[in-house]
Scaffold this motif. Structure first.
Motif: not given
Length: 763
Positions: A334-343, A378-385
């Motif tokens: 769930i954590e990976t899903t919510f962050i990786s597919d946050y949009p 925030n975590e998604y943006l960090s990974r995107s950068c």
């Protein structure tokens, strides 16, 4: 009286007798004090005896002196005694009258008291009978509401009857009255049945969105004075349903059970989001029920003492936030899903909020939930950068001077496009992603800058072939332009805020591209200008019209630059702009020096016209867009031929004193050419300033037409002064023409806003 005062004054002066004049004198106290001092007792007795004797004597004297007054007082006392006897007899008569009146009033009072008690009891019995009658009437009405003849139950009216019956019971207990006790069992059963029916139609009404059923149930609760209690219990039931749906959707146990056997990440994420979408459907249904409950309350104008909607929303967001955080801590999937597919997660919540708003539901403070989503964001943006910067670092290995390859740039563009597409679900998220991409593009530009070759080889523009420095710069330029153009396409249809966020970094890419092109174009411009300056080495005063050497050299240089340098760089808007600037500058520079040619014969003019034709063709081939599109600069070139062959009297043939064929030219160009038609003692401006032609050309670049005219006017004044000193009778024919046309040319040039100023040199 005086003797009395004398005796008393003697007493006051005596220490022992002074005590007897004190109003607070106590004999026992005095006696006790005398006895304590036994030695003074005889003296005290003697003193008292003498004092008593003096007082007796004084009294005798006073009675003797006031004998008549005392007799009058005695007679007055007898009169007072007779008056007192009369008053006493009057009081006795009054008491007899009072007793007689008392006896007369006692019997009516007793009668009134008895009648009053009887009346009070009648009222009590009457009130009790009224309540019994009202009770029976309400009971009868209750029966009719519950068991109507038309078969339609009127639960709100029945509840109102029950409420009034309960009020009668609270006012005064009717227990023990047979007729009342017989009805109570039925009333209690009816109350339970009404509550059961109200609960059933409320639940049914919420599920079917039937406002009539909901309104009837709420009216029942309101009439029974239990509205707040029932609303609270109903809200709790809905909240329990919400919590159950959340637990089913993202609960670790149920999720792990479903994910058994699923080995691919995308299938796991798809399963999670399928559950989330189902959960949102349940949440929407529950929220809709609460909003509908509030809406019906408003329509019925029923006031609840409990702000149940505010409490519901606060609890809903808090519970949903807690469950989301708990799920991410317990389940890595769930954590990976919510962050990786946050949009996608954000889109689910946005659709949920939109559905609520479309149904005109009031959303209370969502800050708790939004704070939770912000953590994922925030975590998604960090990974995107990280993804963007990792891709950039892979294109520029440490200590490598090789430009990025085409497939690497393509992968980078695909990454940017993917990031923008995923974030496009929300303008705010897209703006944040754009800022991260902007930072990545700045880093890209900085890495390109560190690799740009600045040695002499990189600026060689006439050599055949391509040296390594030029190849590297050309590759870097291609990478910059490819990233710039495709990034521009990616953000073309995005909101203005996203475009603003990326604009600064795109400008950095343009600046770095210009840093690569500018030295090359500056170098070729200097070479071509130097070659054009050599036209002054040609003989334009002879009768021959052979091809000029400078033209041959100029055409060769242009051809070499076009064939060897330009093909290295991808055709872009920036490259086209640099070419436009270069060709415009060469046209202006060439026209200027054609006009500065002196002396100039008629064959020399033909030779210049032939040179102009060759140069126009060469520049047209260099600037593939066609030099006609340059506008004012091209018109200047085309106006040179009429200038060369125009008769002096035609120069001023115009409404404003200027021949229309001359207007495309700068005033200085026309005047410089006229010097070639003047006598040798009409010195050219560069000679007056003691400058070489290259120096004078540079001086012109830094001056306005008005300043150049001032210098030319100085030349004309110097010539006129010399002629006057010689005593000659007339000036050269060109002199009055120049004096007349100079101000007119300048005035026309300043007024005509359609003619652009010549471009500034790239030096």
């Amino acid at each position: 009286m005086s003797s009395q005062q004398g005796v008393l004054s003697n007493f006051a002066e005596d220490e022992v007798l002074r005590q007897f004049l004190d109003p607070s004198f106590v004999p026992t106290t005095y006696t006790r004090s005398v006895i304590k001092t036994a030695s003074n007792t005889p003296n005290a007795r003697e003193t008292l005896t003498q004092s008593i004797k003096k007082l007796d004597d004084e009294l005798i004297v006073m009675v003797t002196n006031h004998y008549e007054e005392l007799l009058v007082q005695v007679s007055n006392i007898k009169d007072l005694e007779s008056i007192l006897d009369v008053i006493k007899s009057g009081i006795d008569g009054l008491q007899e009258s009072v007793q007689r009146i008392k006896n007369e009033l006692a019997e009516p009072y007793i009668n009134i008291k008895t009648k009053t008690q009887q009346l009070e009891r009648v009222h009590i019995v009457s009130d009790l009978l009224r309540k019994i009658i009202r009770f029976l009437s309400l009971s009868s009405h209750l029966r009719r509401c519950i068991n109507p003849s038309n078969g339609i139950r009127e639960l709100p009216k029945a509840a109102q009857c029950l409420h009034e019956i309960n009020l009668l019971q609270k006012e005064e207990s009717l227990t023990g009255i047979t007729v009342i006790d017989e009805e109570m069992n039925y009333i209690l059963q009816s109350e339970q049945e009404i509550l059961s029916q109200a609960s059933r139609i409320l639940i049914q009404g919420l599920e079917t969105q039937n406002t009539t059923d909901i309104g009837n149930a709420l009216q029942v609760y309101h009439n029974l004075n239990i509205l707040d209690e029932k609303i609270s219990s109903t809200t709790n039931v809905v909240m329990q349903k919400v919590l159950q749906s959340i637990n089913v959707a993202i609960g670790a146990n149920s999720l792990n059970e479903e994910l058994k056997g699923i080995t691919t990440n995308w299938k796991s994420r798809a399963a999670v989001f399928t559950r989330m979408e189902k959960m949102m459907d349940v949440l929407y249904s529950c929220c809709n029920q609460i909003s509908l409950l509030q809406k019906v309350l408003g329509q019925k104008r029923i006031l609840s003492q409990t702000s149940f909607t505010t409490s519901f929303w606060e609890k809903l967001w808090a519970q949903l936030s807690d469950q989301l955080l708990s799920a991410t801590k317990i389940s890595p999937i769930i954590e990976t899903t919510f962050i990786s597919d946050y949009p996608r997660l954000l889109l689910i919540f946005q659709n949920f909020f939109k559905r609520l708003q479309d149904s005109q539901q009031m959303l209370e403070d969502q800050s708790v939930l939004l704070t939770t989503l912000t953590k994922f964001e925030n975590e998604y943006l960090s990974r995107s950068c990280s993804r963007v910067f990792d891709q950039i670092n892979s294109m520029f290995p440490t200590n490598s001077k090789t430009p990025p390859k085409g497939d690497e740039i393509g992968n980078f563009i695909k990454l940017l496009s993917s990031e923008v597409d995923m974030a496009s679900v929300d303008p705010r998220l897209l703006c944040s992603i754009s800022k991260g991409i902007s930072g990545g593009l700045k880093t890209f530009a900085a890495k390109v800058e560190s690799m740009i070759a600045t040695d002499q080889d990189s600026q060689k523009v006439l050599d055949r072939g391509t040296n390594p420095s030029q190849a590297r710069n050309a590759g870097l330029y291609s990478s910059l332009q490819q990233v710039y153009n495709q990034t521009l396409d990616i953000f073309r249809n995005t909101p203005a805020q996203a475009q603003e966020a990326i604009a600064v970094s795109l400008k950095e890419l343009v600046i770095k591209s210009e840093d690569i092109l500018s030295p090359i174009f500056t170098e070729i411009q200097l070479i071509l200008e130097k070659t054009i300056l050599s036209l002054h080495d040609e003989d334009f005063n002879s009768q021959k019209t052979t091809e000029s050497n400078y033209v041959k050299q100029l055409l060769s240089q242009i051809e070499s630059f076009k064939n060897n340098i330009l093909p290295q760089f991808a055709a872009t808007t920036l490259l086209s702009g640099q070419l436009r600037t270069l060709v415009s500058r060469i046209l202006v520079f060439y026209v200027r020096h054609v006009c500065l040619v002196r002396p100039l014969s008629e064959p020399g003019k033909m030779k210049l016209v032939n040179d102009i034709a060759h140069i126009e063709l060469a520049l047209n081939n260099l600037y593939s867009t066609n030099i006609k599109s340059l506008g004012p600069q091209y018109k200047m070139l085309k106006a040179v031929k009429p200038l060369l062959f125009m008769e002096l009297d035609k120069f001023t043939a115009g409404k404003d004193g200027v021949n229309p064929e001359l207007k495309p030219l700068a005033p200085s160009c026309v005047l410089h050419h006229l010097f070639s038609r003047g006598p040798p003692n009409l010195l050219s401006p560069h000679l007056i300033k003691s400058l070489s032609l290259p120096q004078y050309s540079h001086w012109i670049d830094c001056q306005t037409e008005s300043q150049i005219w001032s210098l030319i006017k100085t030349c004309l004044d110097s010539y006129a002064h010399e002629v006057n000193l010689r005593g000659e009778s007339h000036f050269s024919p060109v002199y009055p023409v120049m004096c007349e046309i100079g101000p007119s040319l300048l005035r026309s040039f300043l007024i005509n806003e359609t003619i652009s100023s010549p471009p500034v040199s790239n030096k």
